[in-house]
Motif scaffolding. Structure first.
Motif, PDB file in Angstrom:
ATOM      1  N   CYS A 184      -1.469   4.662  -2.214  1.00 24.99           N
ATOM      2  CA  CYS A 184      -0.757   4.432  -0.959  1.00 24.99           C
ATOM      3  C   CYS A 184      -1.783   4.052   0.108  1.00 24.99           C
ATOM      4  O   CYS A 184      -2.763   4.764   0.317  1.00 24.99           O
ATOM      5  CB  CYS A 184       0.016   5.680  -0.536  1.00 24.99           C
ATOM      6  N   SER A 215      -1.605   4.240   3.169  1.00 24.21           N
ATOM      7  CA  SER A 215      -1.594   5.099   4.346  1.00 24.21           C
ATOM      8  C   SER A 215      -2.210   6.465   4.086  1.00 24.21           C
ATOM      9  O   SER A 215      -3.091   6.906   4.817  1.00 24.21           O
ATOM     10  CB  SER A 215      -0.159   5.276   4.859  1.00 24.21           C
ATOM     11  N   CYS A 216      -1.754   7.155   3.028  1.00 23.42           N
ATOM     12  CA  CYS A 216      -2.195   8.537   2.818  1.00 23.42           C
ATOM     13  C   CYS A 216      -3.133   8.709   1.630  1.00 23.42           C
ATOM     14  O   CYS A 216      -3.710   9.771   1.444  1.00 23.42           O
ATOM     15  CB  CYS A 216      -0.981   9.453   2.637  1.00 23.42           C
ATOM     16  N   ILE A 268       2.802   1.331  -0.118  1.00 23.26           N
ATOM     17  CA  ILE A 268       2.894   2.518   0.729  1.00 23.26           C
ATOM     18  C   ILE A 268       3.970   3.413   0.135  1.00 23.26           C
ATOM     19  O   ILE A 268       5.018   2.920  -0.305  1.00 23.26           O
ATOM     20  CB  ILE A 268       3.215   2.148   2.184  1.00 23.26           C
ATOM     21  N   GLN A 272       7.360   8.344   1.620  1.00 23.14           N
ATOM     22  CA  GLN A 272       7.196   9.361   2.647  1.00 23.14           C
ATOM     23  C   GLN A 272       6.474   8.785   3.864  1.00 23.14           C
ATOM     24  O   GLN A 272       6.903   8.979   5.009  1.00 23.14           O
ATOM     25  CB  GLN A 272       6.420  10.555   2.104  1.00 23.14           C
ATOM     26  N   CYS A 273       5.382   8.064   3.649  1.00 21.40           N
ATOM     27  CA  CYS A 273       4.665   7.439   4.752  1.00 21.40           C
ATOM     28  C   CYS A 273       5.509   6.354   5.408  1.00 21.40           C
ATOM     29  O   CYS A 273       5.492   6.195   6.630  1.00 21.40           O
ATOM     30  CB  CYS A 273       3.343   6.853   4.267  1.00 21.40           C
ATOM     31  N   SER A 274       6.240   5.608   4.595  1.00 21.23           N
ATOM     32  CA  SER A 274       7.094   4.557   5.135  1.00 21.23           C
ATOM     33  C   SER A 274       8.153   5.134   6.069  1.00 21.23           C
ATOM     34  O   SER A 274       8.405   4.602   7.153  1.00 21.23           O
ATOM     35  CB  SER A 274       7.768   3.782   3.988  1.00 21.23           C
ATOM     36  N   MET A 299       7.970   8.024   7.688  1.00 25.84           N
ATOM     37  CA  MET A 299       7.315   8.558   8.879  1.00 25.84           C
ATOM     38  C   MET A 299       6.988   7.444   9.869  1.00 25.84           C
ATOM     39  O   MET A 299       7.163   7.595  11.083  1.00 25.84           O
ATOM     40  CB  MET A 299       6.043   9.309   8.490  1.00 25.84           C
ATOM     41  N   ASN A 300       6.542   6.294   9.349  1.00 26.25           N
ATOM     42  CA  ASN A 300       6.225   5.171  10.225  1.00 26.25           C
ATOM     43  C   ASN A 300       7.477   4.607  10.882  1.00 26.25           C
ATOM     44  O   ASN A 300       7.451   4.189  12.042  1.00 26.25           O
ATOM     45  CB  ASN A 300       5.519   4.076   9.424  1.00 26.25           C
ATOM     46  N   LYS A 347      -3.515   5.166  13.054  1.00 28.69           N
ATOM     47  CA  LYS A 347      -2.936   5.641  11.799  1.00 28.69           C
ATOM     48  C   LYS A 347      -2.215   6.954  12.018  1.00 28.69           C
ATOM     49  O   LYS A 347      -2.746   7.870  12.658  1.00 28.69           O
ATOM     50  CB  LYS A 347      -4.018   5.827  10.727  1.00 28.69           C
ATOM     51  N   SER A 392      -1.268  11.734   7.588  1.00 25.91           N
ATOM     52  CA  SER A 392      -0.486  12.320   6.503  1.00 25.91           C
ATOM     53  C   SER A 392      -0.908  13.778   6.325  1.00 25.91           C
ATOM     54  O   SER A 392      -1.869  14.246   6.937  1.00 25.91           O
ATOM     55  CB  SER A 392      -0.724  11.552   5.204  1.00 25.91           C
ATOM     56  N   ASP A 399      -4.450  13.882   5.127  1.00 31.13           N
ATOM     57  CA  ASP A 399      -5.408  13.553   6.187  1.00 31.13           C
ATOM     58  C   ASP A 399      -5.698  14.767   7.068  1.00 31.13           C
ATOM     59  O   ASP A 399      -6.807  14.935   7.562  1.00 31.13           O
ATOM     60  CB  ASP A 399      -4.854  12.432   7.079  1.00 31.13           C
TER      61      ASP A 399
END
Length: 267
Positions: free
Chosen positions: A62, A64-65, A89, A92-94, A96-97, A157, A160, A163
């Motif tokens: 992913c 992002s995370c 991606i 989950q990240c999608s 959140m964005n 960013k 996550s 992170d």
């Protein structure tokens, strides 16, 4: 005569003794794969592929995370999205964005002093829209006055869970952002990098990459003390800037506060 449930078997493991079956992924026939309680639970928790397909090909990272996503089978078809400019991606990240974009109201980008919007530089190097920096002219002016330098937003960013993990103490940097704004590195060992925070403190960190399925995943390491002192949390937003004319990297943090309000906090 035996009941139909006694002849049903789990699509994955073949177990026919389960007292209850759950719907899994959709098959080409249009029906759902029937899974026993154990396999069904793994599927619903998103751990199906790592349990049964961990040694198969098709795993990607992913952007992002940094989470590993199995893009090689129909089971995980709905677990990720392909990015316009390459890469994947996780959902989950999608999500959140998407929520973050809704909170921002998709407002127009403020203008810089030269007439360009803050996202123009990001667009020129083809950074995905989700990483384009969003900071008001007032915030940017105040930041520049505080450090007595010209400040150029580079990218941001959404943090996550991994992170923000104090034990991991590292930040996955989106690939295109890393290659555009961080020092060029030719080996996985990477190089030390000094980054200033918006209070003027300088941090000695380490920038490197990991190889995964032939692709590079860039990571900023050595953040344990920094993360702990700033109390990073999943959902907060890290923004990277460039200080001119020194061309030094700078980092800032937007805390996700109550009431869905995003506030710039010096870090």
């Amino acid at each position: 005569m035996a009941s139909s449930s006694s002849t049903k078997a789990c699509f994955q493991c073949g177990d026919s003794n389960s007292t209850q079956f759950r719907n899994g992924w959709r098959l080409r026939s249009g029906h759902f794969a029937q899974l026993c309680n154990r396999c069904g639970s793994l599927y619903e928790e998103g751990r199906f592929c790592e349990t049964f397909h961990s040694k198969d090909e098709g795993w990607r990272v992913c952007e992002s995370c940094g989470k590993m996503v199995h893009c090689g089978c129909i089971v995980s078809f709905l677990a990720y999205m392909l990015l316009d400019l390459g890469g994947v991606i996780c959902m989950q990240c999608s999500r959140m964005n998407f929520i973050l974009a809704r909170k921002r109201g998709l407002s127009s980008e403020p203008q810089m002093g030269n007439g360009e919007t803050q996202g123009d530089a990001a667009r020129r190097i083809q950074i995905d829209p989700q990483y384009r920096p969003r900071i008001t002219n007032l915030e940017l002016q105040q930041l520049g006055q505080k450090i007595k330098s010209v400040v150029i937003p580079l990218f941001e960013k959404l943090l996550s869970a991994s992170d923000a993990d104090h034990k991991l103490a590292r930040l996955v940097i989106p690939k295109k952002c890393a290659e555009a704004f961080f020092p060029e590195i030719t080996s996985p060992h990477g190089c030390p990098v000094k980054i200033q925070d918006t209070e003027g403190n300088e941090w000695g960190l380490h920038f490197c990459y990991w190889i995964n399925n032939g692709s590079k995943m860039y990571v900023l390491e050595g953040l344990k003390d920094y993360i702990s002192s700033r109390q990073w949390q999943a959902g907060d937003i890290v923004t990277f800037y460039r200080i001119e004319p020194e061309k030094k990297l700078m980092i800032g943090l937007r805390k996700t506060c109550a009431g869905s309000t995003l506030v710039l906090r010096a870090v």
